[in-house]
Design a protein around this motif. Structure first.
Motif, PDB file in Angstrom:
ATOM      1  N   GLY A  98      50.672  37.345  48.753  1.00 60.61           N
ATOM      2  CA  GLY A  98      49.515  36.658  48.196  1.00 60.61           C
ATOM      3  C   GLY A  98      48.190  37.298  48.546  1.00 60.61           C
ATOM      4  N   ASP A  99      48.197  38.341  49.380  1.00 62.43           N
ATOM      5  CA  ASP A  99      46.962  39.025  49.742  1.00 62.43           C
ATOM      6  C   ASP A  99      46.378  39.783  48.554  1.00 62.43           C
ATOM      7  N   GLY A 100      45.091  40.095  48.652  1.00 62.08           N
ATOM      8  CA  GLY A 100      44.400  40.878  47.638  1.00 62.08           C
ATOM      9  C   GLY A 100      43.797  42.127  48.246  1.00 62.08           C
ATOM     10  N   LEU A 101      43.911  43.225  47.516  1.00 60.84           N
ATOM     11  CA  LEU A 101      43.357  44.508  47.930  1.00 60.84           C
ATOM     12  C   LEU A 101      42.165  44.796  47.017  1.00 60.84           C
ATOM     13  N   VAL A 102      40.992  44.988  47.598  1.00 61.65           N
ATOM     14  CA  VAL A 102      39.757  45.109  46.828  1.00 61.65           C
ATOM     15  C   VAL A 102      39.219  46.533  46.922  1.00 61.65           C
ATOM     16  N   PHE A 103      38.896  47.095  45.749  1.00 62.99           N
ATOM     17  CA  PHE A 103      38.378  48.463  45.650  1.00 62.99           C
ATOM     18  C   PHE A 103      37.094  48.465  44.835  1.00 62.99           C
ATOM     19  N   GLY A 104      36.170  49.329  45.217  1.00 70.62           N
ATOM     20  CA  GLY A 104      34.901  49.441  44.510  1.00 70.62           C
ATOM     21  C   GLY A 104      34.941  50.480  43.414  1.00 70.62           C
ATOM     22  N   PRO A 105      33.832  50.605  42.698  1.00 71.13           N
ATOM     23  CA  PRO A 105      33.765  51.597  41.617  1.00 71.13           C
ATOM     24  C   PRO A 105      33.846  53.018  42.162  1.00 71.13           C
ATOM     25  N   GLU A 106      34.319  53.905  41.305  1.00 67.36           N
ATOM     26  CA  GLU A 106      34.565  55.280  41.700  1.00 67.36           C
ATOM     27  C   GLU A 106      33.328  55.983  42.260  1.00 67.36           C
ATOM     28  N   SER A 107      32.169  55.728  41.707  1.00 69.55           N
ATOM     29  CA  SER A 107      30.980  56.495  42.085  1.00 69.55           C
ATOM     30  C   SER A 107      30.272  55.995  43.338  1.00 69.55           C
ATOM     31  N   ARG A 108      30.526  54.743  43.745  1.00 71.44           N
ATOM     32  CA  ARG A 108      29.737  54.220  44.863  1.00 71.44           C
ATOM     33  C   ARG A 108      30.483  53.310  45.829  1.00 71.44           C
ATOM     34  N   GLY A 109      31.701  52.916  45.523  1.00 73.21           N
ATOM     35  CA  GLY A 109      32.434  52.039  46.433  1.00 73.21           C
ATOM     36  C   GLY A 109      31.923  50.609  46.397  1.00 73.21           C
ATOM     37  N   LEU A 110      32.437  49.817  47.297  1.00 70.64           N
ATOM     38  CA  LEU A 110      32.052  48.407  47.353  1.00 70.64           C
ATOM     39  C   LEU A 110      30.631  48.242  47.874  1.00 70.64           C
ATOM     40  N   PRO A 111      29.942  47.190  47.437  1.00 73.27           N
ATOM     41  CA  PRO A 111      28.562  46.963  47.889  1.00 73.27           C
ATOM     42  C   PRO A 111      28.498  46.748  49.402  1.00 73.27           C
ATOM     43  N   PRO A 112      27.477  47.300  50.053  1.00 74.93           N
ATOM     44  CA  PRO A 112      27.326  47.093  51.502  1.00 74.93           C
ATOM     45  C   PRO A 112      27.279  45.613  51.879  1.00 74.93           C
ATOM     46  N   SER A 113      26.689  44.782  51.031  1.00 69.86           N
ATOM     47  CA  SER A 113      26.621  43.346  51.330  1.00 69.86           C
ATOM     48  C   SER A 113      28.022  42.733  51.398  1.00 69.86           C
ATOM     49  N   TRP A 114      28.908  43.147  50.495  1.00 74.21           N
ATOM     50  CA  TRP A 114      30.292  42.660  50.496  1.00 74.21           C
ATOM     51  C   TRP A 114      30.998  43.099  51.780  1.00 74.21           C
ATOM     52  N   LEU A 115      30.867  44.376  52.121  1.00 74.88           N
ATOM     53  CA  LEU A 115      31.521  44.907  53.317  1.00 74.88           C
ATOM     54  C   LEU A 115      30.956  44.265  54.582  1.00 74.88           C
ATOM     55  N   GLY A 116      29.647  44.031  54.601  1.00 74.67           N
ATOM     56  CA  GLY A 116      29.002  43.441  55.768  1.00 74.67           C
ATOM     57  C   GLY A 116      29.464  42.020  56.056  1.00 74.67           C
ATOM     58  N   GLU A 117      29.892  41.311  55.020  1.00 75.43           N
ATOM     59  CA  GLU A 117      30.353  39.932  55.183  1.00 75.43           C
ATOM     60  C   GLU A 117      31.767  39.851  55.753  1.00 75.43           C
ATOM     61  N   ARG A 118      32.497  40.953  55.734  1.00 77.38           N
ATOM     62  CA  ARG A 118      33.902  40.919  56.162  1.00 77.38           C
ATOM     63  C   ARG A 118      34.298  42.189  56.913  1.00 77.38           C
ATOM     64  N   PRO A 119      33.603  42.516  58.003  1.00 81.02           N
ATOM     65  CA  PRO A 119      33.908  43.769  58.710  1.00 81.02           C
ATOM     66  C   PRO A 119      35.334  43.839  59.245  1.00 81.02           C
ATOM     67  N   GLY A 120      35.904  42.724  59.648  1.00 81.37           N
ATOM     68  CA  GLY A 120      37.265  42.724  60.170  1.00 81.37           C
ATOM     69  C   GLY A 120      38.326  42.836  59.086  1.00 81.37           C
ATOM     70  N   ARG A 121      37.915  42.765  57.832  1.00 77.58           N
ATOM     71  CA  ARG A 121      38.855  42.847  56.707  1.00 77.58           C
ATOM     72  C   ARG A 121      38.568  44.071  55.842  1.00 77.58           C
ATOM     73  N   THR A 122      37.897  45.060  56.429  1.00 76.34           N
ATOM     74  CA  THR A 122      37.598  46.301  55.713  1.00 76.34           C
ATOM     75  C   THR A 122      38.464  47.412  56.288  1.00 76.34           C
ATOM     76  N   LEU A 123      39.261  48.006  55.415  1.00 77.91           N
ATOM     77  CA  LEU A 123      40.220  49.021  55.831  1.00 77.91           C
ATOM     78  C   LEU A 123      39.850  50.385  55.272  1.00 77.91           C
ATOM     79  N   ARG A 124      40.358  51.415  55.929  1.00 78.87           N
ATOM     80  CA  ARG A 124      40.182  52.776  55.427  1.00 78.87           C
ATOM     81  C   ARG A 124      41.534  53.455  55.379  1.00 78.87           C
ATOM     82  N   ILE A 125      41.627  54.419  54.510  1.00 76.86           N
ATOM     83  CA  ILE A 125      42.810  55.266  54.452  1.00 76.86           C
ATOM     84  C   ILE A 125      42.431  56.546  55.189  1.00 76.86           C
ATOM     85  N   PRO A 126      43.108  56.856  56.282  1.00 84.87           N
ATOM     86  CA  PRO A 126      42.717  58.025  57.071  1.00 84.87           C
ATOM     87  C   PRO A 126      42.778  59.317  56.242  1.00 84.87           C
TER      88      PRO A 126
END
Length: 154
Positions: A98-126
């Motif tokens: 039931g989880d959701g994986l969220v991706f931003g647009p190709e040219s700029r990624g997710l908005p900083p405001s979105w990422l700032g609201e959920r730092p513990g739920r922001t992942l990176r692919i090494p």
């Protein structure tokens, strides 16, 4: 949304071919695709046919106007955002059905405001520092299959 095993959310996707490839991945694993407007392409039947997306009829997808619309439908605490700015590797997350994986647009990624609201739920692919980022469709596939590896494939 408990009946959906996995959600993939594309915030303002720009490139039809990437969205098409991600849609195909969603069909392959039974995930629901969320497209957040504005889209950089058309979803009419003619455009889909021209792009060779003959499997689109099998895709479970929703189109919404705001990222928050998808978040409310899925559950804000069920979302994992993907960004090169994430501090946690995608393999360290504990995904659940039931989880959701969220991706931003190709040219700029997710908005900083979105990422700032959920730092513990922001992942990176090494990746190595020489690679600025991965192609959106490749990143989504990597994330989807790690999630499916953890929650199991039906």
């Amino acid at each position: 949304m408990a009946d959906v095993r996995l959600h993939v959310v594309l915030h303002e996707p720009e490139i039809a071919a990437n969205t098409g490839a991600i849609g195909r991945t969603c069909v392959a694993v039974g995930a629901r695709l969320w497209l957040v407007r504005p889209l950089g392409f058309h979803l009419d039947e003619r455009s889909l046919r021209r792009a060779g997306l003959d499997y689109w009829e099998h895709l479970d997808y929703r189109v919404v106007d705001r990222l928050q619309d998808a978040a409310l439908a899925i559950g804000p605490d069920r979302l994992w955002s993907f960004s090169t700015k994430g501090q946690v590797a995608h393999t360290e997350a504990a995904f659940a059905p039931g989880d959701g994986l969220v991706f931003g647009p190709e040219s700029r990624g997710l908005p900083p405001s979105w990422l700032g609201e959920r730092p513990g739920r922001t992942l990176r692919i090494p990746m190595r520092p020489e690679a600025r980022s991965l192609n959106l469709a490749n990143a989504a596939s990597i994330a989807v299959y790690e999630c499916i590896r953890q929650i199991g494939f039906e």
